[in-house]
Design a protein around this motif. Structure first.
Motif, short mmCIF file in Angstrom:
data_model
loop_
_atom_site.label_atom_id
_atom_site.label_comp_id
_atom_site.label_asym_id
_atom_site.label_seq_id
_atom_site.Cartn_x
_atom_site.Cartn_y
_atom_site.Cartn_z
N MET A 118 -7.63 37.72 -17.61
CA MET A 118 -8.61 38.51 -17.05
C MET A 118 -9.86 38.53 -16.59
O MET A 118 -11.32 37.94 -18.06
CB MET A 118 -8.55 40.06 -17.41
CG MET A 118 -9.80 40.83 -17.26
SD MET A 118 -9.67 41.91 -17.78
CE MET A 118 -8.17 42.71 -19.26
N ILE B 244 -14.45 38.00 -16.88
CA ILE B 244 -15.10 38.25 -16.94
C ILE B 244 -16.44 38.53 -16.46
O ILE B 244 -16.86 36.79 -16.11
CB ILE B 244 -15.76 38.90 -18.37
CG1 ILE B 244 -14.29 39.93 -18.66
CG2 ILE B 244 -16.53 39.68 -18.92
CD1 ILE B 244 -14.07 39.74 -20.83
N ARG C 104 -21.40 43.25 -18.58
CA ARG C 104 -19.61 42.43 -18.72
C ARG C 104 -19.16 43.30 -17.35
O ARG C 104 -18.44 44.04 -17.91
CB ARG C 104 -19.10 42.33 -19.86
CG ARG C 104 -20.78 41.33 -20.97
CD ARG C 104 -20.37 39.56 -20.33
NE ARG C 104 -21.27 40.06 -21.06
CZ ARG C 104 -23.07 39.18 -20.99
NH1 ARG C 104 -23.47 39.95 -19.94
NH2 ARG C 104 -23.84 38.65 -22.42
N PHE D 151 -15.24 43.97 -16.11
CA PHE D 151 -13.62 43.53 -16.00
C PHE D 151 -12.95 44.77 -15.46
O PHE D 151 -13.49 45.57 -14.52
CB PHE D 151 -12.89 43.88 -17.47
CG PHE D 151 -13.13 44.50 -17.91
CD1 PHE D 151 -12.21 45.82 -18.01
CD2 PHE D 151 -14.47 45.73 -18.46
CE1 PHE D 151 -12.40 47.32 -18.60
CE2 PHE D 151 -14.91 46.53 -19.40
CZ PHE D 151 -14.08 47.47 -19.27
N SER E 173 -12.41 48.61 -11.73
CA SER E 173 -13.10 47.57 -11.95
C SER E 173 -14.35 48.50 -12.58
O SER E 173 -14.57 49.31 -11.92
CB SER E 173 -13.59 46.99 -10.42
OG SER E 173 -13.10 46.31 -10.45
#
Length: 108
Positions: A1, A3, A15, A17, A82
């Protein structure tokens, strides 16, 4: 995934993700340097980051909030979407702080 990273001269970093489905997520932060007065941790969806950047009203996930902390850890379930974890140097305006941020997503 993947970042993504975002930083700002006002003393915060983010950050980002993405979650394809609801998952348990752990956000942990540890102060390393110039964090004796504490720092702030917030989690918000990526759409709210623009409001945060512009210092407008924004929504965050209160269960993932830490205020005036030197270390932080919280695990909770997040819906798909998100997300952005923000670490802000909210208490020490003279020195740049250093904090370690860790995001762990359960792969289910």
């Amino acid at each position: 995934m993947p970042i993504s990273n975002t930083a700002d001269a006002d003393g915060w970093q983010a950050r980002g993700f993405s979650l394809p489905s609801p998952r348990p997520v752990q956000i942990a932060a540890q102060g390393i340097k110039h964090t004796d007065k504490g720092f702030r941790v917030l989690l918000m969806n990526s759409a709210q980051l623009e409001n945060f950047k512009a210092k407008k009203e924004f929504r965050h996930i209160p269960s993932f909030e830490g205020l005036k902390i030197r270390s932080y850890s919280h695990t909770g379930e997040l819906p798909a979407g998100s997300w952005v974890a923000v670490v802000a140097n909210s208490e020490n305006i003279i020195n740049s702080m250093v904090a370690k941020l860790k995001i762990v997503v359960d792969s289910k």
